[in-house]
Design a protein around this motif. Structure first.
Motif, short mmCIF file in Angstrom:
data_model
loop_
_atom_site.label_atom_id
_atom_site.label_comp_id
_atom_site.label_asym_id
_atom_site.label_seq_id
_atom_site.Cartn_x
_atom_site.Cartn_y
_atom_site.Cartn_z
N ASP A 224 23.16 33.68 12.59
CA ASP A 224 21.91 33.60 13.34
C ASP A 224 21.68 34.86 14.18
N ALA A 225 22.74 35.45 14.72
CA ALA A 225 22.59 36.65 15.54
C ALA A 225 22.06 37.82 14.71
N ILE A 226 22.63 38.02 13.53
CA ILE A 226 22.16 39.12 12.66
C ILE A 226 20.75 38.83 12.16
N ARG A 227 20.45 37.57 11.88
CA ARG A 227 19.09 37.22 11.43
C ARG A 227 18.06 37.56 12.51
N THR A 228 18.41 37.36 13.77
CA THR A 228 17.51 37.72 14.86
C THR A 228 17.30 39.23 14.93
N GLN A 229 18.35 40.01 14.71
CA GLN A 229 18.21 41.47 14.70
C GLN A 229 17.31 41.93 13.56
N TYR A 230 17.44 41.30 12.41
CA TYR A 230 16.55 41.65 11.29
C TYR A 230 15.10 41.35 11.66
N ALA A 231 14.85 40.20 12.25
CA ALA A 231 13.48 39.84 12.62
C ALA A 231 12.91 40.82 13.64
N THR A 232 13.75 41.29 14.58
CA THR A 232 13.28 42.25 15.59
C THR A 232 12.93 43.58 14.95
N GLN A 233 13.80 44.08 14.07
CA GLN A 233 13.53 45.38 13.45
C GLN A 233 12.36 45.32 12.48
N SER A 234 12.13 44.16 11.87
CA SER A 234 11.02 44.04 10.91
C SER A 234 9.67 44.24 11.58
N THR A 235 9.57 43.94 12.88
CA THR A 235 8.30 44.16 13.58
C THR A 235 8.00 45.64 13.78
N GLN A 236 9.02 46.50 13.68
CA GLN A 236 8.83 47.94 13.85
C GLN A 236 8.60 48.67 12.53
N CYS A 237 8.85 48.01 11.42
CA CYS A 237 8.78 48.66 10.10
C CYS A 237 7.53 48.20 9.36
N PRO A 238 6.61 49.10 9.01
CA PRO A 238 5.49 48.72 8.15
C PRO A 238 5.98 48.31 6.76
N ALA A 239 5.29 47.37 6.16
CA ALA A 239 5.71 46.89 4.84
C ALA A 239 5.66 48.01 3.81
N VAL A 240 4.65 48.89 3.91
CA VAL A 240 4.54 50.00 2.96
C VAL A 240 5.76 50.92 3.07
N TRP A 241 6.21 51.16 4.31
CA TRP A 241 7.39 52.01 4.50
C TRP A 241 8.61 51.38 3.85
N LEU A 242 8.77 50.06 3.99
CA LEU A 242 9.92 49.38 3.40
C LEU A 242 9.88 49.47 1.87
N PHE A 243 8.69 49.29 1.28
CA PHE A 243 8.57 49.40 -0.18
C PHE A 243 8.95 50.80 -0.65
N GLN A 244 8.45 51.82 0.04
CA GLN A 244 8.75 53.19 -0.36
C GLN A 244 10.23 53.51 -0.16
N ALA A 245 10.81 53.00 0.92
CA ALA A 245 12.24 53.24 1.17
C ALA A 245 13.10 52.61 0.08
N LEU A 246 12.77 51.40 -0.33
CA LEU A 246 13.51 50.76 -1.42
C LEU A 246 13.39 51.55 -2.71
N ASP A 247 12.22 52.11 -2.97
CA ASP A 247 12.02 52.90 -4.18
C ASP A 247 12.87 54.17 -4.13
N VAL A 248 12.90 54.84 -2.99
CA VAL A 248 13.70 56.06 -2.86
C VAL A 248 15.19 55.77 -3.04
N LEU A 249 15.67 54.71 -2.40
CA LEU A 249 17.10 54.39 -2.49
C LEU A 249 17.48 53.87 -3.88
N ASN A 250 16.58 53.15 -4.53
CA ASN A 250 16.88 52.68 -5.88
C ASN A 250 16.99 53.86 -6.85
#
Length: 585
Positions: free
Chosen positions: A310-336
């Motif tokens: 639950d503690a790590i899940r809360t950290q994920y939820a907090t960081q997700s508010t700072q990350c635009p969805a488009v940025w996350l999609f592009q980051a996954l594409d770069v790392l893949n």
């Protein structure tokens, strides 16, 4: 001194209720006992450490219980249950097929099947790792498995169901065990820790559960290892130290630095991770998993997909508010893309560093301010007004236009919002029309009319015909696979085959067969030509395709044909053969 028993054995489930993570399966077995619908053969298959052999033993114990409870569990008090608990029961026979996989072993088992049980109703035969039986052993088991005595029940257990013969599968009821979830594993480890008087952080138990990969036996073995190292207090830091797991805080810091476009911090953190002995490829996979989790945490519906504490899940939820969805999609594409290239890269560290730098550059293009626009007076022949960049309008030279000039053609609005006059139709084809591709570089010259006059903008095509060599072409060719990362076969061809120059502006790619040529459709060729022209700065470049033709030489197979060829090359051989009266056998 009391003998130590590992947790995997000490806390092994003794009833269907204590089996972890297999509710549907245990309910099915319990209902079969309640309704007296027992099959003569069962096949339990699934990953290691999920309870296959445990459920087989519980099932065998329950069906032989002389006084079952109302919910159809074993009583643990009758003679049959006590014999089972004391490991002296003659009704339950276990065979390890990994070491007893011959035909003779199965024949000995078949001889035992003829003996009826002395206590209880059934003789249960549990065969572990059944997929390791030989072909002959499987065949020897077929008849008895299909029509055993009424008191005999076979339970086969395997981790590799695909290796079991289809004829065996058709004679069994197949039960597929599922991996135990991280949450179920954490809860069971917390229960074991409480029973043993051990204080364990939930975050540490989450790391153990993820490391176990769905196997409860592995999780309990890791837990015992940590207790031996940490004592009665198991902390998160000591856990990642023993298991050699990268601290999840690094991934959160990486994402924060990438969002701030801080390439230096990202590279320094990556160097620190390498100095601690972690593999760069595993780090890329872990960072991809982290960004995927951040993406899942952006919505409450998908937040439940995160298998962690639950503690790590809360950290994920907090960081997700700072990350635009488009940025996350592009980051996954770069790392893949980095993960795919990492396996074949010569300089693996540089490959990862380039990907990390790309992460820090995501979103920079959107932050560049657009040029300021200022309105321009409308022409008398058109009621529309257009906007021109203020810097261009102020720096454009002003000159009067002759009154006798012919009227300008109707204006067309370009995609960028600038006024573009319709280009007149050329009277004859130009040399520049070597290809149907559009021009890549166009220089726009703006002209401002004198005061009181309407503006006019003229366009002049600037054609790039820079010379290039084969080395420059191959450098550009090396960047083509990233344009077609979703087309695996095409990417493989681009990596394996290299073009050759035909002239100053033409190149040729020689393919092996027509099936390869089908991958280079019109859209692919247009993309390749456009990319090459832009990077070579030569608008006349064009790529041709050709299928190689092979000439197959006549081969000599028989001795007579070989002899004939030798006589043609050396006529004296025929004379020698005639003189010695030799014949070819």
């Amino acid at each position: 001194m009391e003998q130590y028993i590992v947790s995997a054995r000490k806390y092994r489930p003794a009833s269907f209720e204590t089996v972890i993570g297999q509710d549907a399966l245990t309910e099915t077995l319990r209902n079969a006992i309640r309704l007296n619908h027992l099959a003569h053969a069962y096949l339990f298959c699934g990953p290691r450490g999920v309870g296959k052999t445990t459920c087989a033993r519980i099932f065998a114990k329950t069906i032989n219980c002389l006084n079952p409870s109302p919910n159809h569990d074993a009583c643990n008090e009758c003679e049959s249950c006590r014999a089972f608990n004391e490991q002296r029961s003659f009704n339950i026979h276990e065979l390890d097929a990994a070491s007893n996989n011959s035909v003779e072993d199965i024949r000995a088992l078949i001889q035992e099947v003829r003996i009826p049980p002395q206590i209880g109703k059934y003789s249960v035969y549990i065969i572990d790792e059944v997929h390791m039986l030989s072909q002959g052993a499987f065949n020897a088991l077929l008849k008895t498995l299909e029509e055993p005595p009424s008191y005999a029940i076979f339970i086969l257990a395997t981790t590799e169901k695909h290796k079991v013969l289809p004829t065996i599968l058709s004679r069994c009821q197949v039960f597929d065990f599922q991996r135990i979830t991280v949450r179920d594993t954490i809860n069971h480890l917390a229960y074991v820790a409480k029973q043993e008087g051990i204080t364990a952080d939930e975050q540490a138990l989450a790391v153990i559960a993820e490391k176990a990969d769905g196997g409860m036996r592995d999780a309990l073995s890791i837990f015992d290892q940590l207790v031996a190292f940490c004592g009665n207090t198991v902390t998160y830091q000591r856990t990642i130290e023993v298991l050699n797991v990268l601290d999840s805080a690094y991934y959160f810091r990486f994402v924060d630095a990438a969002l701030q476009h801080d390439a230096k911090a990202v590279l320094l953190m990556f160097n620190e991770i390498l100095q601690k002995g972690f593999d760069a490829g595993c780090f890329v996979v872990g960072l991809m998993q982290h960004i995927r989790n951040v993406l899942m945490a952006k919505d409450q519906v998908t937040l439940s997909l995160l298998e962690t504490s639950d503690a790590i899940r809360t950290q994920y939820a907090t960081q997700s508010t700072q990350c635009p969805a488009v940025w996350l999609f592009q980051a996954l594409d770069v790392l893949n893309t980095c993960d795919v290239q990492y396996r074949t890269a010569r300089n693996k560290r540089l490959t990862v560093e380039i990907a990390l730098i790309k992460l820090t550059q995501l979103g920079l293009a959107q932050s560049v301010p657009a040029p300021a626009m200022q309105p321009v007076a409308a022409n008398s022949s058109s009621s529309s007004t257009t906007a021109v960049p203020a810097s261009v309008a102020s720096s454009a030279p002003q000159r009067p236009i002759a009154q006798s000039a012919p009227p300008a053609p109707a204006a067309q609005v370009a995609p960028s919002g600038f006024t573009r006059p319709a280009a007149p139709k050329p009277s004859a084809p130009s040399v520049n029309t070597i290809s149907a591709m559009p021009r890549l570089h166009t220089a726009v010259q703006y002209e401002q009319k004198s005061a009181g006059a309407s503006p006019m903008s003229t366009f002049q095509n600037e054609e790039h015909n820079n010379p290039f060599g084969l080395d420059q072409l191959l450098d550009v060719w090396a960047g083509l696979p990233k344009l077609f990362f979703d087309k695996t076969r095409l990417t493989s061809i681009l990596n394996e085959y290299k073009p050759v120059l035909l002239s100053d502006t033409e190149a040729e790619l020689v393919l092996t067969n027509p099936w390869q040529e089908e991958l280079f459709d019109t859209e692919v060729m247009q993309t390749i030509n456009t990319y090459a022209r832009q990077h070579l700065k030569n608008d006349r470049f064009i790529l041709h395709l050709r299928i190689a033709t092979y000439q197959k030489d006549n081969q000599v197979y028989t001795d007579a044909e070989k002899y004939k060829v030798l006589m043609q090359k050396n006529p004296a051989l025929a004379e020698l053969t005639s003189t010695l009266n030799m014949q070819l056998l």
